[in-house]
Design a protein around this motif. Structure first.
Motif, short mmCIF file in Angstrom:
data_model
loop_
_atom_site.label_atom_id
_atom_site.label_comp_id
_atom_site.label_asym_id
_atom_site.label_seq_id
_atom_site.Cartn_x
_atom_site.Cartn_y
_atom_site.Cartn_z
N ASN A 194 5.15 -6.67 2.75
CA ASN A 194 4.44 -5.41 2.53
C ASN A 194 4.03 -4.70 3.81
OD1 ASN A 194 4.69 -5.61 -0.19
ND2 ASN A 194 2.61 -6.35 -0.57
N TYR A 226 3.80 -2.28 6.85
CA TYR A 226 4.21 -0.89 6.87
C TYR A 226 4.04 -0.28 8.26
CZ TYR A 226 4.19 4.09 5.83
OH TYR A 226 4.45 5.42 5.83
N ILE A 253 12.99 15.78 2.19
CA ILE A 253 12.19 16.97 2.45
C ILE A 253 12.81 17.78 3.57
CG2 ILE A 253 9.97 17.80 3.33
CD1 ILE A 253 8.68 15.36 2.04
N ILE A 302 -2.75 -1.39 17.57
CA ILE A 302 -1.33 -1.03 17.45
C ILE A 302 -0.77 -0.44 18.72
CG2 ILE A 302 -0.56 -0.67 15.08
CD1 ILE A 302 -1.95 2.06 15.25
N TYR A 333 12.42 9.55 1.37
CA TYR A 333 11.64 10.65 0.85
C TYR A 333 11.57 11.78 1.88
CZ TYR A 333 7.71 12.92 -1.38
OH TYR A 333 6.90 13.82 -1.99
N GLN A 334 11.38 11.39 3.17
CA GLN A 334 11.23 12.42 4.19
C GLN A 334 12.54 13.10 4.56
OE1 GLN A 334 8.89 10.97 7.48
NE2 GLN A 334 7.22 12.24 6.69
N ASP A 344 -1.13 7.37 4.73
CA ASP A 344 0.04 7.94 5.37
C ASP A 344 1.04 8.45 4.33
OD1 ASP A 344 1.52 8.54 7.75
OD2 ASP A 344 2.89 6.92 7.19
N THR A 345 1.20 7.70 3.25
CA THR A 345 2.14 8.13 2.22
C THR A 345 1.61 9.34 1.47
OG1 THR A 345 2.37 5.76 1.91
CG2 THR A 345 3.75 7.16 0.57
N PRO A 402 0.80 -1.23 0.00
CA PRO A 402 0.00 0.00 0.00
C PRO A 402 0.84 1.29 0.00
CG PRO A 402 -0.99 -1.60 1.46
CD PRO A 402 0.30 -2.20 0.98
N PRO A 403 1.87 1.39 0.84
CA PRO A 403 2.62 2.65 0.79
C PRO A 403 3.33 2.87 -0.55
CG PRO A 403 3.61 1.11 2.34
CD PRO A 403 2.32 0.52 1.92
N PHE A 436 2.91 6.01 -2.79
CA PHE A 436 4.04 6.79 -3.30
C PHE A 436 3.88 7.09 -4.78
CE2 PHE A 436 8.48 7.06 -4.82
CZ PHE A 436 8.81 8.24 -4.17
N LYS A 467 1.96 12.32 3.28
CA LYS A 467 3.35 12.45 3.70
C LYS A 467 3.47 12.54 5.21
CE LYS A 467 4.31 14.75 -0.63
NZ LYS A 467 4.47 16.03 -1.28
N GLY A 468 2.64 11.80 5.90
CA GLY A 468 2.73 11.75 7.35
C GLY A 468 2.24 12.99 8.05
N ILE A 491 11.26 3.60 1.94
CA ILE A 491 10.91 4.56 0.89
C ILE A 491 10.48 5.88 1.52
CG2 ILE A 491 9.28 5.08 -0.95
CD1 ILE A 491 8.99 1.96 -1.15
N LYS A 492 9.60 5.76 2.49
CA LYS A 492 9.10 6.95 3.16
C LYS A 492 10.24 7.70 3.83
CE LYS A 492 6.06 8.33 6.90
NZ LYS A 492 5.47 7.89 8.15
N PHE A 514 -4.19 2.24 5.52
CA PHE A 514 -3.34 3.11 6.33
C PHE A 514 -2.09 3.55 5.56
CE2 PHE A 514 0.16 3.93 9.11
CZ PHE A 514 -0.38 4.74 10.08
N VAL A 534 9.90 -1.28 2.27
CA VAL A 534 8.61 -0.59 2.28
C VAL A 534 8.63 0.56 3.29
CG1 VAL A 534 6.16 -0.87 2.77
CG2 VAL A 534 7.37 -2.63 1.49
N TYR A 554 -3.89 6.25 15.33
CA TYR A 554 -2.45 6.36 15.23
C TYR A 554 -1.98 7.78 15.58
CZ TYR A 554 1.95 7.01 12.63
OH TYR A 554 3.20 7.35 12.24
#
Ligand SMILES: Nc1ncnc2c1ncn2[C@@H]1O[C@H](COP(=O)(O)OP(=O)(O)O)[C@@H](O)[C@H]1O
Ligand SMILES: [Mg+2]
Lengths: 293, 290, 349
Positions: free
Chosen positions: B219, B221, B248, B135, B244-245, A233-234, A117-118, A122, A237-238, B240-241, A229, B237, A252
């Motif tokens: 997968n 996340y 930024i 969670i 990317y972050q 979230d992606t 999913p992320p 993306f 960008k959080g 990537i974030k 989710f 997985v 969350y």
């Protein structure tokens, strides 16, 4: 239980032990803890907590932001479920019908199952990018001033499209396997009984697929509630800010960003109850499902 | 009346069917193809023009940087490390799940247990609640057990649901009764029966479940995001974030090219497995719900 | 009601396999024709072409006066009973039977009346509100029949409709279907691999082998004058005894020694395959042919004696009053009991 069960006493206990202990430690303990802390108000500095009864719950229902998120979650779930089910059904019906290239189509339509999913989210970032995204250009061409992350509906649209894209394969696989389990002779009998392919679909095929459809309905609702989710979230960008979000995302945010343990726990418990209701519903449907075959 | 070859009027229906299927296939395929094409361009170009429709010249550079250049806050992590972690998560989760659930299902189906019904409900209640709804408490539990930033903490809580057990229970119940009876007459005890007969019989089922679980684990996340703050434990997985972050945060041009390259790499193993073991995978998926 | 005409009808599947070679025959109005042959010989393919479920790739097919090659199955005015009955699992018996009528614009009242009639005829009246899953195999079979009957079609098509029933029920339904067809007078094509069904039900039998028609004829013709070795061995249980021999000057020699008199007027000379039905042989001490009985198969009403005739496996069918011991006997074989086939082509001489 099999007729000729083995009679050893310690062996089955030993066999069950790993599963039971993992479940106890990582399922029942946390779940119980969540229920418990949903009745407490956590001290902001982490020193102890006060019992507040149902206050965390009543706070939530009185919280207009929470209700707005709940409403968005409902709309989001309905739309994702509807579109991913109907597109997948259409594709499955066609893939079941064609002779040439049937296998290639099947592969092409299901492989996205394996995309995380992320990762899907993306790619969504790129496609829906505010300045350079081709989808943005497309919506602009249609006369919509599309601005992801700025405009609520724009962001929601991106959520939905990416979520539908990611969910089509599962639905496609189940519908196709449901179609293929309809005996060939039944379809042929219908061909002799009815000229119109459309009528045959609604009279015979669709009712016979209904059990699969009900099952998928639950699967899709669960998907839209929880598994999206990573996409959300992606895409945000959080940093959701004023963007739409789903209930799970809110759990969350409150739990890990806002450190509101009690509120987050109460939200978890609400979701647990929701899933429970869905599952009971599903079990009742499974009973019907068995009836057909 | 006599004709040797029948002339058929041209039929439009198949044309229509294929058109729809081709459109559907394109809908699924195009985003990924575009992501791949774009991953062959430089970060500057992508930042300026976004998605690219023709291949560029930075393919090798982006992929090798993504895989081998140390990055992250601590500059210790590269794509290879993340790939390794993804493999550990995918394989560990799939194997752990299969072993644990086969044993449990075996105990439930083949033994006279006084508390069997109770155990059944204890286990199958877990089907009701996905990790996402619990969670926060699960995270707390991991903290208290001091398992954050460990492979155990990453993998084991994910196993705490009964999907696999349910699946194997259904399968074992469909195995003919006579098999166990014959085995007993042949002098095989419970352990021998399991190893010599049940496991070989379950091969296809195991393969099918393995594929599904591997993809599921790979997968993941949310859980890895929470439980691994140590970059050395990042999966693809998850990573990537992060890449990317950090881009930024650094106020420079985001390394879109590298991030896209990483995204492609992150989807490659599970996608290939699903495509190549398609029939097992479909079987596992559609039979696990019965 | 209608006659059916096949004119060079053949089927080549898209993979290039020719399942039915171009075949021509006519079926008269009201006739009951059975297509029989071993599994995989193309019976279903042929029937499904008549139904319109498979495209016809060669020749032309007429039902009544109309060429129907390109006519939709629903418009051919045929009803079909499938091997697995193909009942709609989500519909009640009543709906199953009425579905074909409903699609043809019949009024609800008329549908109900016709369904009731059909149900009465097939003894289904008490079951009309059940779903197929709540029926026994035999009842499902009746529902499938009801679905066909109620439509009052020009043509009935049956594809092995009895093969999922147990032996007793099969015999009973065989008679019922035949009686029903007699009563309604609807032209019927019935596919089976069971030669007993073919013999007992057919007005005319079409024997199919490897996608080709081996013989068309009444049950008696097929049985007594098989057109080929294949038909001879396929029809009849136990099958016709087939023995390779030499024909010369009106005499048949087996293994050079044993001699039989050939059927009259045989101009042919050379190697032949001789066919003799097991029941066309009489045990007779004055008989000319020695026969060694090895195994006696006791069947109650009669016995089968398996043994050797001039070194070849041979079976004799005798009544229950006849002797039944292993050992040497002599047989009387009349010339007109003997059929002759060409050994290579298998065709009757
Ligand atoms: N769709 C198909 N494509 C290719 N060959 C087929 C197809 N359907 C049937 N066949 C072949 O055609 C032959 C005749 O089949 P069928 O008519 O079903 O035989 P049966 O006499 O047993 O009813 C068989 O050898 C079968 O394998
Ligand atoms: Mg057949």
């Amino acid at each position: 239980m099999k007729r000729a069960g083995f009679t050893s006493v310690w062996l089955p206990v030993a066999l069950l032990l790993p599963q039971l202990s993992i479940i106890a430690i990582f399922f029942y303990w946390p779940a119980g803890w969540a229920v418990q802390s949903s009745f407490y108000l956590q001290d902001p500095f982490g020193f102890g907590s006060t019992f507040v009864g149902f206050e965390n719950y009543t706070d939530l229902t009185a919280n207009s932001e929470y209700m707005r998120i709940a409403w968005f979650t409902v709309v989001f779930t309905v739309l994702v479920t509807f579109f991913s089910l109907s597109i997948a059904l259409l594709l499955a019906v066609k893939a079941d019908k064609v002779i040439r290239g049937a296998k290639s189509y099947r592969t092409l339509l299901m492989w996205v199952y394996a995309v995380a999913p992320p990762v899907a989210g993306f790619m969504g970032i790129m496609l829906f990018h505010q300045h350079t995204g081709p989808m943005t250009d497309f919506f602009k061409a249609l006369g919509w001033d599309y601005k992801i992350l700025v405009d609520y509906n724009s962001t929601a649209t991106a959520f939905i499209i990416v979520s539908v894209w990611k969910q089509i394969p599962v639905n496609f696989i189940f519908f196709l396997s449901g179609l293929q389990s309809i005996p060939r002779a039944v379809r042929e009998a219908a061909m002799i009984d009815n000229r119109s392919g459309v009528r045959r679909f609604w009279d015979i095929t669709f009712p016979l697929l209904a059990p699969t459809g009900f099952f998928l309905l639950i699967i899709n609702i669960t998907y839209a509630l929880f598994d999206t989710f990573g996409i959300i979230d992606t895409l945000v960008k959080g940093e959701p800010g004023n963007n739409p979000m789903t209930l799970v995302y809110k759990v969350y945010m409150d739990g890990f960003r806002g450190n509101d343990l009690g509120g987050s726990s109460a939200q978890s418990v609400i979701l647990m109850v929701l899933v429970l209701v869905l599952t009971v519903f599903q079990f009742r449907l499974i009973e019907r499902r068995i009836h057909y075959s | 009346m006599a004709r040797s070859q029948t002339r058929k009027p041209f039929k439009w229906a198949p044309v229509f069917d294929h058109t729809i299927l081709i459109l559907g296939a394109l809908f699924m395929l195009v985003p990924v193809v575009l992501a791949f094409v774009t991953s062959s361009h430089s970060a500057v170009q992508i930042a300026r023009e976004g998605i690219m429709f023709v291949p560029g010249s930075h393919l090798g550079e982006n992929y090798s940087k993504a895989m081998f250049e140390k990055g992250g806050f601590t500059a210790t992590i590269d794509g290879m490390v993340m790939l390794k972690n993804s493999l550990i998560l995918g394989l560990g989760f799939a194997l752990g799940k299969i072993i644990i659930s086969m044993l449990a299902a075996y105990a439930l189906v083949y033994f006279r247990l006084r508390f069997a019904t109770f155990a059944f409900w204890i286990i199958f209640t877990t089907l009701l609640l996905p990790l996402e709804v619990r969670i926060l408490p699960s995270y707390e539990a991991i903290q208290r057990l001091d398992l954050a930033n460990t492979y155990t903490g990453l993998i084991v809580p994910l196993i705490a649901s009964a999907t696999g057990t349910f699946f194997f229970r259904q399968f074992f119940r469909s195995v003919p009764e006579e098999l166990a009876e014959a085995a007993r007459i042949d002098g095989a005890g419970p352990v021998k029966f399991f190893i010599d007969i049940l496991v070989p019989l379950s091969q296809t089922m195991i393969a099918a479940i393995f594929i599904i679980m591997f993809v599921f684990g790979w997968n993941q996340y949310l859980w890895p995001t929470l439980i691994t703050t140590d970059e050395g434990l990042f999966t693809l997985v998850r990573g990537i974030k992060q890449i990317y972050q950090t881009m930024i945060d650094a106020n420079s041009i985001p390394e879109y090219g590298q991030a896209l390259a990483l995204a492609i790499i992150a989807m490659l193993p599970p996608v290939l497995i699903v495509i190549f073991f398609q029939s097992w995978f479909v079987k596992g998926l559609t039979e696990s719900d019965k | 009601m209608a006659q059916v005409t096949l004119n060079g009808v053949g089927k080549t599947y898209p993979n290039g396999f020719e399942a039915v070679k171009p075949s021509s025959f006519d079926i008269a109005d009201g006739e009951f024709v059975v297509l029989v042959g071993p599994s995989g010989c193309g019976k279903s393919t042929l029937l499904r072409m008549v139904a319109g479920l498979e495209d016809i790739t060669a020749g032309s097919l007429n039902i009544g006066d109309r060429e129907v090659n390109d006519v939709d199955p629903a418009d051919r005015d045929v009803a079909m009973v499938f091997q697995n009955y193909a009942l709609y699992p989500h519909m009640t018996v009543r709906k199953n039977i009425g579905y074909g009528l409903k699609n043809r614009g019949t009024s609800a009242a008329e549908i109900e009346a016709k369904v009731q009639d059909a149900a009465k005829m097939l003894d289904l009246s008490a079951l009309l509100d059940r779903k197929p899953s709540q029926l026994s195999g035999g009842q499902r079979q009746r529902v499938a029949m009801g679905r066909a009957v109620v439509r009052d079609p020009a043509l009935f098509l049956f594809d092995e409709p009895l093969s999922n029933l147990d032996a007793k029920l099969r015999n009973q339904m065989r008679i019922e279907i035949k009686a029903l067809q007699r009563r309604l007078g609807v032209t019927s094509i019935y596919v089976t691999h069971d030669q007993v069904e073919a013999m007992t039900m057919a007005d005319r039998i079409i024997v199919l082998n490897g996608g080709e028609i081996e013989q068309i004829g009444t049950p008696a013709e097929i049985y007594h004058n098989p057109a080929s070795k294949f038909v001879a061995s396929f029809m009849g249980a136990p099958p016709m005894n087939l023995i390779d021999a030499q024909l010369e000057n009106g005499e048949i020699r087996m293994n050079g020694s044993t001699v039989l008199t050939a059927p009259s007027d045989q101009a042919y000379a050379g190697p032949v395959t001789m066919g003799i039905r097991p029941e066309d042989v009489v045990i007779d001490e004055a008989g000319s042919t020695p026969f060694t009985i090895e195994i006696v198969e006791e069947l109650g009403a009669h016995r089968l004696l398996h043994g050797r005739l001039a070194g070849h496996a041979f079976t004799v069918h005798v009544g229950k009053e006849s002797l039944a011991n292993a050992g040497e006997v002599r047989l009387q074989i009349k010339p007109d009991a003997i059929r002759l086939f060409q050994p290579e082509t298998g065709k009757a001489i």
